[in-house]
Design an enzyme around this catalytic site. Structure first.
Site, short mmCIF file in Angstrom:
data_model
loop_
_atom_site.label_atom_id
_atom_site.label_comp_id
_atom_site.label_asym_id
_atom_site.label_seq_id
_atom_site.Cartn_x
_atom_site.Cartn_y
_atom_site.Cartn_z
N ASP A 103 23.78 19.63 41.64
CA ASP A 103 22.69 19.63 42.60
C ASP A 103 23.20 20.11 43.97
OD1 ASP A 103 21.14 18.51 40.64
OD2 ASP A 103 21.39 16.45 41.37
N1 URA Z 1 23.82 14.53 37.69
C1 URA Z 1 23.07 14.62 38.79
O1 URA Z 1 22.15 13.84 39.01
N2 URA Z 1 23.34 15.60 39.67
C2 URA Z 1 24.35 16.50 39.49
O2 URA Z 1 24.57 17.36 40.34
C3 URA Z 1 25.13 16.37 38.34
C4 URA Z 1 24.84 15.38 37.45
#
Ligand code: URA
Length: 240
Positions: A103
């Site tokens: 993310d």
């Molecule tokens: N899980 C999440 O919620 N975000 C990420 O970036 C990776 C795994």
């Protein structure tokens, strides 16, 4: 591609050092001395030698980045800064792309490569490649959460997660945990905690398969994987 750029990419030195090397007349392309770095070469077609030794054509590039928050895991975007924007031009010419996504606000280990086969192996849901995350959680993470994650929790879309290994590093108003998951659903870690009524306030990936993030890399920094590390990744996702 320009000869000087390519030689620098193959590890023969900085652009400045390569310029000096070319001046010595030790660089041959298909048997002809080349002193001008601007000459265009197609390394898959031409034989380049330095001091009589053939320079091996490198097809694949494997990079490990400590992804900073605020950039997206994509190759290009009209609005947002991407992880590829953080790469040096000499690496961008290999056209690497991120293996999977973190993310925008997530930090940590991101592999970038142009090896489509390895990327596919690492992301294949059938391979169950473990991914390890460190996270800070608002509220107290409990042994009940550990048990719930071990069994699988139901996400907001009704999906039941595969067993995951939750380790509590610190339980308190702000808890710290490590979590190993073997799948990669959208926002998976955040949604797993939401499923047990808790919120992730900080998330960092620290391991993918058996490959750990090099903690010497500052946020936004990256480096090439060593041959040994590429082998570690490959053995995390065997093709057989
Ligand atoms: N899980 C999440 O919620 N975000 C990420 O970036 C990776 C795994």
């Amino acid at each position: 591609m320009r000869l000087d750029k390519w030689l620098a990419n193959m590890g023969l030195g900085s652009r400045k050092e390569v310029k000096k090397l070319l001046k010595t007349g030790m660089v041959n392309v298909d048997g002809e001395v080349k002193k001008d770095g601007k000459v265009q070469v197609d390394p898959s077609q031409h034989t380049v030698t330095v001091n009589g030794m053939e320079v091996e054509f490198k097809k694949h590039i494997y990079l490990m980045m400590n992804k900073p928050p605020g950039v997206i895991s994509a190759t290009e975007d009209v609005q947002e800064e991407t992880v590829v924007d953080l790469l040096e031009a000499e690496d961008v010419i290999f056209e690497p792309f991120p293996v999977g996504r973190l993310d925008k606000d997530t930090e940590g280990l991101l592999i970038l490569t142009n090896d489509g086969q390895l990327s596919h192996q690492l992301l294949s849901p059938k391979k169950h490649i473990p991914k390890t995350y460190y996270a800070k959680i608002a509220g107290t993470v409990t042994e009940d959460d550990v048990e719930a994650f071990r069994k699988g929790v139901i996400l907001d879309d009704g999906y039941e997660t595969k067993p995951a290994e939750l380790t509590i590093l610190h339980a308190g108003e702000q808890s710290e945990i490590e979590l190993i998951i073997t799948e990669g659903k959208f926002h998976q870690v955040k949604r797993m905690f939401r499923a047990v009524g808790k919120q992730v306030t900080y998330l960092k990936r620290i391991k993918m398969g058996d490959l750990a993030l090099d903690e010497a890399l500052e946020l936004g920094e990256y480096r090439e994987l060593t041959d040994g590390e590429v082998a570690v990744l490959q053995s995390s996702a065997p093709t057989f």
